[in-house]
Design an enzyme around this catalytic site. Structure first.
Site, PDB file in Angstrom:
ATOM      1  N   CYS A 102       5.011 -13.512  16.899  1.00 28.35           N
ATOM      2  CA  CYS A 102       3.929 -14.213  16.182  1.00 28.35           C
ATOM      3  C   CYS A 102       3.960 -15.733  16.308  1.00 28.35           C
ATOM      4  O   CYS A 102       3.012 -16.320  16.820  1.00 28.35           O
ATOM      5  CB  CYS A 102       3.945 -13.825  14.713  1.00 28.35           C
ATOM      6  N   LEU A 114      13.545 -22.738   6.289  1.00 25.64           N
ATOM      7  CA  LEU A 114      14.291 -23.994   6.381  1.00 25.64           C
ATOM      8  C   LEU A 114      15.702 -23.749   6.895  1.00 25.64           C
ATOM      9  O   LEU A 114      16.591 -24.560   6.659  1.00 25.64           O
ATOM     10  CB  LEU A 114      14.364 -24.681   5.013  1.00 25.64           C
TER      11      LEU A 114
HETATM   12  C1  UDX Z   1       6.362 -14.039  11.206  1.00 23.59           C
HETATM   13  C2  UDX Z   1       5.790 -14.414   9.827  1.00 23.59           C
HETATM   14  O1  UDX Z   1       6.872 -14.693   8.934  1.00 23.59           O
HETATM   15  C3  UDX Z   1       4.916 -13.299   9.296  1.00 23.59           C
HETATM   16  O2  UDX Z   1       4.327 -13.709   8.055  1.00 23.59           O
HETATM   17  C4  UDX Z   1       3.813 -13.003  10.325  1.00 23.59           C
HETATM   18  O3  UDX Z   1       2.980 -11.964   9.888  1.00 23.59           O
HETATM   19  C5  UDX Z   1       4.428 -12.643  11.675  1.00 23.59           C
HETATM   20  O4  UDX Z   1       5.300 -13.722  12.088  1.00 23.59           O
HETATM   21  P1  UDX Z   1       8.358 -12.537  12.102  1.00 23.59           P
HETATM   22  O5  UDX Z   1       7.965 -13.008  13.461  1.00 23.59           O
HETATM   23  O6  UDX Z   1       8.643 -11.090  11.897  1.00 23.59           O
HETATM   24  O7  UDX Z   1       7.226 -12.919  11.027  1.00 23.59           O
HETATM   25  O8  UDX Z   1       9.689 -13.311  11.689  1.00 23.59           O
HETATM   26  P2  UDX Z   1      10.193 -14.483  10.750  1.00 23.59           P
HETATM   27  O9  UDX Z   1      11.208 -13.919   9.844  1.00 23.59           O
HETATM   28  O10 UDX Z   1       9.125 -15.270  10.144  1.00 23.59           O
HETATM   29  O11 UDX Z   1      10.977 -15.361  11.861  1.00 23.59           O
HETATM   30  C6  UDX Z   1      10.332 -15.879  13.011  1.00 23.59           C
HETATM   31  C7  UDX Z   1      11.314 -16.680  13.835  1.00 23.59           C
HETATM   32  O12 UDX Z   1      11.699 -17.871  13.151  1.00 23.59           O
HETATM   33  C8  UDX Z   1      12.619 -15.962  14.148  1.00 23.59           C
HETATM   34  O13 UDX Z   1      13.023 -16.270  15.459  1.00 23.59           O
HETATM   35  C9  UDX Z   1      13.616 -16.529  13.142  1.00 23.59           C
HETATM   36  O14 UDX Z   1      14.955 -16.453  13.543  1.00 23.59           O
HETATM   37  C10 UDX Z   1      13.121 -17.966  13.041  1.00 23.59           C
HETATM   38  N1  UDX Z   1      13.436 -18.572  11.747  1.00 23.59           N
HETATM   39  C11 UDX Z   1      12.896 -18.094  10.602  1.00 23.59           C
HETATM   40  C12 UDX Z   1      14.299 -19.679  11.704  1.00 23.59           C
HETATM   41  O15 UDX Z   1      14.802 -20.140  12.743  1.00 23.59           O
HETATM   42  N2  UDX Z   1      14.561 -20.253  10.492  1.00 23.59           N
HETATM   43  C13 UDX Z   1      14.027 -19.786   9.324  1.00 23.59           C
HETATM   44  O16 UDX Z   1      14.323 -20.381   8.260  1.00 23.59           O
HETATM   45  C14 UDX Z   1      13.164 -18.678   9.380  1.00 23.59           C
END
Ligand code: UDX
Length: 420
Positions: A257, A247
């Site tokens: 991913c 959030l």
């Molecule tokens: C994700 C999933 O969380 C994980 O369970 C799956 O196995 C692989 O994909 P990851 O890609 O490593 O993991 O990163 P994550 O921390 O989930 O963030 C993904 C993207 O969303 C990033 O660009 C991050 O900056 C963005 N994000 C994440 C937000 O903009 N806001 C948030 O609150 C959370």
């Protein structure tokens, strides 16, 4: 129990290193000889907290080996497949690496060896692999064991998952999977069929991506009506049905991913009207353009402007720039002159964006700039000496697209601060 893991990307390497530290005789296989040489010397090819420690312990304890060859397959009880399933231009998942690994493995496996798919694959892939093996006269069980680890905290996520999902049909496969996860005693284990296990992985990533796209649109509404998105997000997350995860507003989700999994699920369900996923995908794709509009509203025409950039990776604590919103935003700012810094992702970015300047530290990135852009949420950017940064900039303007910094402190120094 002996295991082989094919593919030494994030998932395969972390799984292999951790399983070897649990005492399982583990061989990690990859076609990339340079990577295998590096790994055999105890070094990690990726920037990931705790991973190198796990690798060197495994090697020291003689439970972890690396190879470019498939020699360990005939003696393996479980063969994990953790190769990439990148997206094709039409958004579908490219399963060619997976099938080519299966072709190799199928020539060598024993009758009772179990294939465990760790790669993220579209619904029904395990069933299709089973049929593919049957055509070759093989009856081996194919298990789906989706992985939920995040880059930057991959080892601790692997060691402390919220749940372990296992899609399988035979009691023998269930027993072997329980054996490999025997030390994850208190973690809920969900046993289901392979298709449901495949769907769970896509649904989890799509739901989290939806939360991010939603909060980003709430940030736009806050900006329109005049509200505080961080406070809104905090209050929203206090509702236990919603929760605080995913959030945090920002420049859009990136990484290896969320973008590819949302696309792949849209593609696999193209005969069904998947309104929500299409909207999420569209909303996130628009985001870098919207961010650039915001930047232009603040600094005016890009031509002739010097912009300092802090953060290139798709999120903090990784050197990965795949689908990084920072990279897309910088590409859209091409009329200005960019001087960028990132604690880990500079080498990767130099290949993708050879025509921008790279600074050796955050202070150099800020030097002479008309504005400083925060594009990745690295904690260390919070602790910089912003008095020094103020003295180096041509115009003291900070645009923080991660709402990372303490805006009151910056305003006191004299900055014009713009968050989301
Ligand atoms: C994700 C999933 O969380 C994980 O369970 C799956 O196995 C692989 O994909 P990851 O890609 O490593 O993991 O990163 P994550 O921390 O989930 O963030 C993904 C993207 O969303 C990033 O660009 C991050 O900056 C963005 N994000 C994440 C937000 O903009 N806001 C948030 O609150 C959370």
């Amino acid at each position: 129990m002996k295991i082989s893991i094919i593919g030494t990307g994030y998932v395969g390497l972390v799984a292999g290193a951790v399983f070897s530290n649990q005492g399982f005789d583990t061989c990690c296989i990859d076609l990339d000889a340079e990577k295998i040489n590096l790994l055999s010397s105890g070094k990690s090819p990726i920037y990931e907290l705790l991973l190198e420690e796990q690798i060197s312990n495994g090697i020291k304890n003689n439970t972890l080996t690396f190879s470019t060859r498939y020699d360990s397959i005939p003696n393996s009880d479980l063969v994990f497949l953790a190769v990439g399933t990148p997206d094709l231009p039409d958004g579908s998942a490219d399963l060619s690496y997976l099938y080519s690994a299966i072709d190799q493995v199928s020539k060598l496996i024993k009758k009772n060896t179990i294939l465990v798919i760790k790669s993220t694959v579209p619904p029904n892939t395990c069933q299709n692999i089973k049929k593919y093996l049957e055509k070759k006269g093989l009856e081996n069980e194919v298990v789906m064991n989706a992985e939920f680890l995040r880059q930057g905290s991959a080892v601790s996520d692997f060691l402390n998952p919220d749940r372990i999902i296992i899609g399988c049909s035979s009691p023998e496969a269930k027993d072997k999977m329980l054996e490999i996860y025997k030390n994850w005693r208190d973690v809920p284990k969900v046993f289901t069929d392979t298709t449901t296990a495949e769907m769970i992985k896509y649904a989890a990533n799509s739901f989290l991506a939806t939360k991010i796209a939603f909060i980003n649109e709430m940030a736009d509404l806050c900006s329109y009506f005049g509200g505080d998105i961080d406070m809104l997000s905090y209050a929203l997350g206090l509702d236990k049905r919603i929760g605080h995860g995913c959030l945090k507003t920002g420049p859009g989700y990136g990484g290896s991913c969320f973008p590819k999994d949302v696309s792949a699920l849209i593609h696999s369900s193209k005969d069904i009207n998947n309104h929500i996923l299409k909207a999420v995908h569209h909303s996130n794709n628009q985001r870098p353009g919207l961010m650039v509009e915001k930047i232009k509203q603040i600094i005016g025409e890009l031509k002739g402007k010097k912009i300092g950039v802090l953060g290139l990776s798709f999120k903090a604590n990784t050197d990965d720039i795949r689908f990084s919103p920072a990279i897309k935003i910088i590409s859209l700012l091409k009329d200005s002159s960019i001087n960028a810094f990132d604690p880990a992702a500079m080498d990767n970015t130099k290949k993708a964006l050879p025509n921008i300047s790279y600074a050796k530290n955050p202070y150099e990135a800020a030097r002479g700039s008309d504005c400083l852009l925060i594009l990745t949420d690295w904690d260390e950017f919070k602790d910089l000496d912003y008095n020094v940064i103020f003295s180096k900039m041509a115009k003291p303007v900070i645009i923080d697209l991660r709402n990372l910094l303490d805006h009151q402190k910056l305003k006191k120094i004299g900055f014009s601060y713009f968050g989301l």
